[in-house]
Design an enzyme around this catalytic site. Structure first.
Site, PDB file in Angstrom:
ATOM      1  N   SER A  85      39.578  43.507  33.376  1.00 30.68           N
ATOM      2  CA  SER A  85      39.215  42.389  34.254  1.00 30.68           C
ATOM      3  C   SER A  85      38.686  42.961  35.563  1.00 30.68           C
ATOM      4  O   SER A  85      39.451  43.526  36.357  1.00 30.68           O
ATOM      5  CB  SER A  85      40.425  41.493  34.527  1.00 30.68           C
ATOM      6  N   LYS A 161      36.960  34.758  32.964  1.00 32.22           N
ATOM      7  CA  LYS A 161      38.322  35.244  33.181  1.00 32.22           C
ATOM      8  C   LYS A 161      38.819  34.848  34.571  1.00 32.22           C
ATOM      9  O   LYS A 161      40.005  34.515  34.755  1.00 32.22           O
ATOM     10  CB  LYS A 161      38.381  36.766  33.010  1.00 32.22           C
ATOM     11  N   LYS A 230      44.826  41.058  42.409  1.00 29.44           N
ATOM     12  CA  LYS A 230      43.464  41.610  42.294  1.00 29.44           C
ATOM     13  C   LYS A 230      42.497  40.542  41.800  1.00 29.44           C
ATOM     14  O   LYS A 230      41.400  40.365  42.353  1.00 29.44           O
ATOM     15  CB  LYS A 230      43.464  42.802  41.341  1.00 29.44           C
TER      16      LYS A 230
END
Length: 283
Positions: A85, A161, A230
């Site tokens: 990701s 995502k 993150k």
């Protein structure tokens, strides 16, 4: 994530070569039938498709362009599928640079479902790339996942995502709040999933997260605080670039930043629940 995903490929009967930045993680896979190679360059040289799952864009960069990285091997006709990701812009940049370096193609295919999903083959994988490349890897991906959805060109998987993480990150924060309200009000929070099942509040996160919060089950973690933070920071960056208001995701990001300070970067993301305890301290 990489270990259970590799095991599923082996179980499906596919020949698999493996390399890992942490050498100790390779041995169990070799025992299970995988071939061990010593560099990413050798991995691409001996394979038509490389699946990669690492922590962040810096790690992806190192695997591709570091010493003996993927870019050092001939890549024409080959594909790199990145399950990591990372920022959509980083995915597009890395794909272009790799193709310029050795001709390899790229699919960005971040995953959702955690280690449990990887072990059970129930992951949801959202992908960006050329349609022909997507279909080429589909049989292999579906040995590791329940769902593999082509969302558009390179970068689209990463953007999807981020949408997933908006929902999951906010769900964790909201479920922590609801669970604490139940506990502080003197009702059995363990019964919330049962009581709310089938109603508008029901969801996989409700059924999975709340019992773990109440019972303090954080090993193995469903995901690390640092990873969620993150991703939510990336959401904030993409939102700014696209003039998209994300007030809920921004608040969730700040809560996870507080959780990181209080619980540690490697703590289970569900420890966000502990922030509202009467005494917020390491347990």
């Amino acid at each position: 994530m990489g270990t259970p995903m590799t095991r599923r490929l082996l179980k499906a009967g596919y020949p698999v070569a493996v390399w890992n930045r942490s050498e100790g993680k390779v041995a169990p896979l070799v025992e299970a039938g995988a071939k061990h190679v010593v560099t990413p360059r050798e991995l691409l040289a001996s394979s038509d498709i490389v699946f990669m799952c690492v922590t962040d864009a810096a790690a992806v960069e190192e695997v591709i362009f570091g010493a003996e990285g993927l870019a050092a091997a001939p890549g024409a006709g080959k594909l790199v599928v990145d399950f990591s990701s990372i920022h959509p812009d980083a995915a597009r940049d890395l794909a272009t640079r790799l193709n310029d370096a050795n001709g390899a193609g790229w699919i960005d295919a971040p995953v959702s479902g955690g280690t449990k999903g990887a072990e059970e083959g129930t992951l949801a994988i959202m992908a960006g790339g050329a349609a022909g490349d997507i279909e080429r890897v589909r049989p292999y991906v579906l040995a590791m996942a329940r769902r593999f959805t082509h969302m558009g060109p390179i970068g689209a998987g990463q953007t999807t995502k981020l949408c997933n993480q908006v929902i999951v990150g906010c769900a964790m924060a909201v479920l922590a709040e609801a669970t604490r309200l139940a506990v502080n009000s003197g009702i059995d929070a363990n019964r919330l999933p049962e009581a709310l099942a089938g109603g508008f509040a029901d969801s996989i996160p409700l059924q999975l997260f709340v019992p773990r919060m109440v019972k303090g089950i954080h090993t193995p973690p469903l995901g690390h605080i640092a990873t969620m933070l993150k991703d939510l920071d990336t959401v904030a960056d993409v939102a700014q670039a696209t003039s998209t208001p994300v007030p809920m995701a921004a608040l969730a990001g700040q809560l996870f930043r507080l959780a990181k300070a209080a619980r540690g970067a490697d703590a289970d993301a569900l420890e966000i629940y502990k922030l509202s305890a009467a005494e917020c301290k390491a347990v």
